[in-house]
Design a protein around this motif. Structure first.
Motif, PDB file in Angstrom:
ATOM      1  N   LEU A   1       1.074   2.038  -9.185  1.00 53.23           N
ATOM      2  CA  LEU A   1       0.339   0.803  -9.480  1.00 53.23           C
ATOM      3  C   LEU A   1       1.003   0.011 -10.595  1.00 53.23           C
ATOM      4  O   LEU A   1       1.076  -1.221 -10.537  1.00 53.23           O
ATOM      5  CB  LEU A   1      -1.110   1.141  -9.845  1.00 53.23           C
TER       6      LEU A   1
ATOM      7  N   ASP B   1      -0.128  -2.535  -4.876  1.00 54.59           N
ATOM      8  CA  ASP B   1      -1.498  -3.041  -4.915  1.00 54.59           C
ATOM      9  C   ASP B   1      -2.536  -1.956  -4.689  1.00 54.59           C
ATOM     10  O   ASP B   1      -3.681  -2.079  -5.118  1.00 54.59           O
ATOM     11  CB  ASP B   1      -1.669  -4.129  -3.851  1.00 54.59           C
ATOM     12  N   ASP B   2      -2.153  -0.887  -3.991  1.00 53.38           N
ATOM     13  CA  ASP B   2      -3.092   0.189  -3.700  1.00 53.38           C
ATOM     14  C   ASP B   2      -2.283   1.458  -3.507  1.00 53.38           C
ATOM     15  O   ASP B   2      -1.081   1.418  -3.198  1.00 53.38           O
ATOM     16  CB  ASP B   2      -3.905  -0.142  -2.433  1.00 53.38           C
TER      17      ASP B   2
ATOM     18  N   LEU C   1       0.866  -1.184   0.000  1.00 46.67           N
ATOM     19  CA  LEU C   1       0.000   0.000   0.000  1.00 46.67           C
ATOM     20  C   LEU C   1       0.899   1.228   0.000  1.00 46.67           C
ATOM     21  O   LEU C   1       1.647   1.463   0.955  1.00 46.67           O
ATOM     22  CB  LEU C   1      -0.895   0.007   1.244  1.00 46.67           C
TER      23      LEU C   1
ATOM     24  N   ARG D   1      -8.446  -0.080   4.146  1.00 47.12           N
ATOM     25  CA  ARG D   1      -7.582  -0.565   3.061  1.00 47.12           C
ATOM     26  C   ARG D   1      -6.569  -1.584   3.590  1.00 47.12           C
ATOM     27  O   ARG D   1      -6.275  -2.574   2.920  1.00 47.12           O
ATOM     28  CB  ARG D   1      -6.867   0.605   2.398  1.00 47.12           C
TER      29      ARG D   1
END
Length: 223
Positions: free
Chosen positions: A91, A96-97, A76, A111
């Motif tokens: 990304l 992933d985020d 993240l 998240r």
């Protein structure tokens, strides 16, 4: 459940660490990119929370390095860089985020919860771009029905581009990713292997080429 937090602002790092630990997570906090790579490879983390603007190698390079090494831990990105380009870069290089600062605590925890519920992390067997497909297990590069075997260094160099295909990559970044920042590799080493890759792209009949951008580096280009 263990989380690696990579944030160079000590006060913010301490605050995020406290928030996560109040939810029952165990958190290791580090403050630069090289230490982040070292820690990520030495423990079984369920999640990495990563700032982009950190000392050593930046967050994008950390992501590329971990993915190149086969580390599939969910990542993240938590960054003050809010542009669309930065989000796409994060990304595209394997995160992933992507979440921007300042952040809402409830959203951060949501998240984190979503990413840590995954089992086994992200399994990456190949990278696709345009008409190319690179097998990460065999270093076999395919284009349609044609394929060619890459040498170890050709494989490592091409991965740097495929992990972030929209970005111009500096020669220094290629050296750091492929040979290591302490190596004696030079611009000539990079140019030689890019030349080898270009020949194999032509052999495959691919529409992809590696273009040199004066004073900036190299970028993938699709004709």
């Amino acid at each position: 459940m263990q989380i690696l937090l990579v944030e160079d602002e000590i006060s913010l790092s301490n605050a995020i660490k406290r928030i996560l630990e109040q939810q029952g997570y165990f958190v290791d906090a580090v403050y630069d990119g090289l230490t982040a790579v070292e820690y990520a490879g030495s423990a079984n983390y369920k999640l990495i929370i990563l700032d982009i603007m950190i000392p050593g190698i930046d967050g994008f390079e950390v992501v590329r390095t971990l993915r190149r090494e086969g580390n599939g831990t969910p990542i993240l990105v938590l960054s003050a860089r809010t542009s669309k380009h930065d989000k796409l870069s994060g990304l595209n290089c394997g995160a992933d985020d992507y979440m921007t600062k300042p952040f809402d605590t409830d959203e951060l925890l949501a998240r984190v919860g979503a990413l840590t519920r995954r089992t086994g992390g992200v399994i990456m067997n190949k990278i696709d771009h345009a008409d190319l497909s690179l097998d990460l297990n065999s270093a076999l590069l395919r284009c349609g029905d044609n394929s060619v075997q890459l040498s170890h260094k050709e494989f490592e160099v091409l991965k740097v581009f495929l992990y972030d295909p929209q970005t111009t990559i500096s020669t220094e970044a290629i050296i750091a990713n492929v040979w290591g920042i302490e190596s004696d590799a030079s611009y000539n080493n990079v140019e030689v292997y890019i030349s080898f890759i270009r020949k194999k792209l032509r052999y495959l009949g691919s529409k992809v080429n590696i273009k040199k951008i004066q004073r900036l580096g190299y970028r993938l280009e699709v004709s």
